[in-house]
Design an enzyme around this catalytic site. Structure first.
Site, short mmCIF file in Angstrom:
data_model
loop_
_atom_site.label_atom_id
_atom_site.label_comp_id
_atom_site.label_asym_id
_atom_site.label_seq_id
_atom_site.Cartn_x
_atom_site.Cartn_y
_atom_site.Cartn_z
N CYS A 170 -9.23 -5.63 1.13
CA CYS A 170 -9.32 -4.23 1.57
C CYS A 170 -10.66 -3.58 1.19
O CYS A 170 -10.93 -2.46 1.56
CB CYS A 170 -8.19 -3.42 0.95
SG CYS A 170 -8.28 -3.46 -0.81
N THR A 230 14.45 5.07 10.50
CA THR A 230 15.52 4.10 10.79
C THR A 230 15.25 2.81 10.03
O THR A 230 14.16 2.23 10.15
CB THR A 230 15.56 3.80 12.31
OG1 THR A 230 15.76 5.03 13.00
CG2 THR A 230 16.66 2.81 12.66
N HIS A 264 4.85 -10.31 2.23
CA HIS A 264 3.85 -11.12 2.95
C HIS A 264 2.95 -11.90 2.01
O HIS A 264 2.17 -12.74 2.44
CB HIS A 264 3.03 -10.26 3.93
CG HIS A 264 2.07 -9.29 3.30
ND1 HIS A 264 0.76 -9.60 3.07
CD2 HIS A 264 2.24 -8.03 2.86
CE1 HIS A 264 0.16 -8.54 2.52
NE2 HIS A 264 1.03 -7.58 2.39
N THR A 274 0.84 -1.19 0.00
CA THR A 274 0.00 0.00 0.00
C THR A 274 0.88 1.25 0.00
O THR A 274 0.66 2.17 -0.81
CB THR A 274 -0.92 0.00 1.24
OG1 THR A 274 -1.79 -1.13 1.14
CG2 THR A 274 -1.75 1.27 1.34
N1 PLP Z 1 -1.61 -4.59 -4.26
C1 PLP Z 1 -2.20 -5.77 -4.42
C2 PLP Z 1 -2.37 -6.33 -5.80
C3 PLP Z 1 -2.65 -6.49 -3.31
O1 PLP Z 1 -3.25 -7.67 -3.47
C4 PLP Z 1 -2.48 -5.93 -2.01
C5 PLP Z 1 -2.95 -6.64 -0.79
O2 PLP Z 1 -3.93 -7.30 -0.76
C6 PLP Z 1 -1.86 -4.68 -1.90
C7 PLP Z 1 -1.44 -4.05 -3.05
C8 PLP Z 1 -1.65 -4.03 -0.56
O3 PLP Z 1 -0.66 -4.73 0.12
P1 PLP Z 1 -0.21 -4.43 1.61
O4 PLP Z 1 -1.16 -5.19 2.46
O5 PLP Z 1 1.19 -4.99 1.67
O6 PLP Z 1 -0.24 -2.98 1.87
#
Ligand code: PLP
Length: 377
Positions: free
Chosen positions: A320, A234, A198, A70
């Site tokens: 999300c 940091t 992750h 993100t």
């Molecule tokens: N971009 C894509 C294609 C994703 O699937 C996700 C998470 O589901 C993200 C961005 C956001 O990732 P993060 O949780 O590492 O902020």
């Protein structure tokens, strides 16, 4: 319990977590401190950054560590817009982008940018000719994910990058969050690439934005030098070391994991396709890791809850977005509101066993029969 939501988050690899733990205990000095302990920590960061860069076929100075995808997406989009606004205020995003890009683009609209969404073909791909028609002399950014989070469509990144090379003031960003460890893509001509460990058995809370050396950015977080001036704070050594390990494993095991998942995928698709009321939303351009289907007439959340009651964990769409709203991605692909409000995502891993798939399909059959008996389908 059957976990089938690996596109949302993967469990951390034990060896990655062990390394994270050991490094956190051993290297506690600030890598920016000039004393010996600080410099030892800095050396470890530099060595890991070199290995990450080597694995990604980029330069170490092109790596920016963030808190996740993100932040990397926000930094790429807002950073390019704010840095290059004097060259133009037009940006193009595919209609499959993650909310972190869509939301960043809305903020840029408030700052006077014009945002256009690039439609996709019936197969779910961005068409080069359509993109070419949309490009303008004032287009400063095009952002197209390598693999989207719900349908798993692999976009023609190399072709898009080749086209955009002809436009020196148009930067190309790709969100590769769903691609690493799953598909091989040549990112040589891509200006900015988002990565999140992750999603490939690394730890949560770290991301990477690759920013090619001849591209600049306005940082989101100011405060002086870290590993780079583009993101202050940091440096979190254990994040970097564990990201390196997770990436290395993901790339080394990619082929074998892909083969295993393909077998699972084929079994699921063959089984679900027998049902008249099931519509598979994937196309031939989807990776086998992500299965997306709709049971016509049954809201996504209802079926997901029925599966959950039997200890099967899937998702309705990218995690999300509010679960009760239709999927924007399925709508972009199918132009069908009913498919968009009934879609279910099953995402697979090398950790998924055939026995788990058998269990999922057995429970799915029971749910389907219940929905039929209740007159819902
Ligand atoms: N971009 C894509 C294609 C994703 O699937 C996700 C998470 O589901 C993200 C961005 C956001 O990732 P993060 O949780 O590492 O902020």
């Amino acid at each position: 319990m059957v976990y089938l939501d690996y596109a949302a988050n993967t469990p951390v690899d034990k060896s990655v977590l062990d390394l994270y733990y050991d490094v956190t205990l051993k290297y506690f000095a600030n890598p920016n401190s000039i004393h010996k302990l600080g410099q030892e920590a800095k050396k470890l960061i530099d060595d890991c950054t070199k290995e990450i860069a080597h694995n990604l076929n980029v330069l170490p100075e092109e790596i920016i560590y963030t808190s996740g995808a993100t932040e990397a997406n926000n930094l790429a989009l807002k950073g390019i817009c704010r840095r290059y606004k004097n060259f133009g205020k037009h940006i193009i995003l595919s209609s499959l982008e993650h909310n972190s890009l869509i939301a960043s683009a809305s903020i840029m609209q408030e700052e006077g940018f014009e945002v256009e969404l690039l439609p996709i073909s019936k197969e779910g791909l961005v068409e080069i000719s359509t993109l070419e028609k949309m490009l303008r002399p004032d287009t400063i950014l095009v952002s197209i994910c390598t693999v989207d989070s719900e349908i798993g469509l692999v976009q023609p990144i190399e072709e898009i990058a080749k086209l955009l090379k002809k436009y020196p003031h148009t930067y190309f960003h790709t969100d590769a969050t769903g691609a690493i460890g799953k598909v091989n893509v040549n990112y040589q001509d891509v200006d900015l690439i988002t990565i999140a460990p992750h999603k490939f058995y690394g730890i949560n809370g770290v991301g990477i934005l690759v920013k090619k050396k001849d591209v600049s950015l306005k940082p989101l977080i100011d405060g002086g030098r870290s590993t780079t001036v583009f993101r202050s704070g940091t440096p979190v050594l254990a994040n970097i070391v564990s990201a390196n390990k997770a990436l290395d494993i993901a790339l080394k095991k990619q082929e074998e994991r892909y083969r295993h998942v393909l077998e699972l995928n084929q079994k699921i698709i063959a089984h679900l396709s027998k049902y008249k009321k099931v519509h598979i939303n994937n196309t031939s351009k989807s990776i086998p890791f992500t299965i997306n289907f709709s049971v016509k007439g049954v809201k996504s959340i209802e079926l997901a809850k029925m599966l959950e009651a039997k200890d099967i964990y899937v998702s309705t769409k990218t995690s999300c977005c509010p679960p009760e709203t239709p999927s924007k991605l399925i709508y972009a692909l199918t132009q069908d509101k009913s498919l968009a409000s009934t879609s279910i995502r099953v995402s697979l891993s090398h950790l998924t066993t055939m026995a788990e798939i058998d269990e999922f399909l057995k429970v799915f059959d029971e749910c389907y029969r219940k929905l039929e008996n209740d007159g819902k389908i």
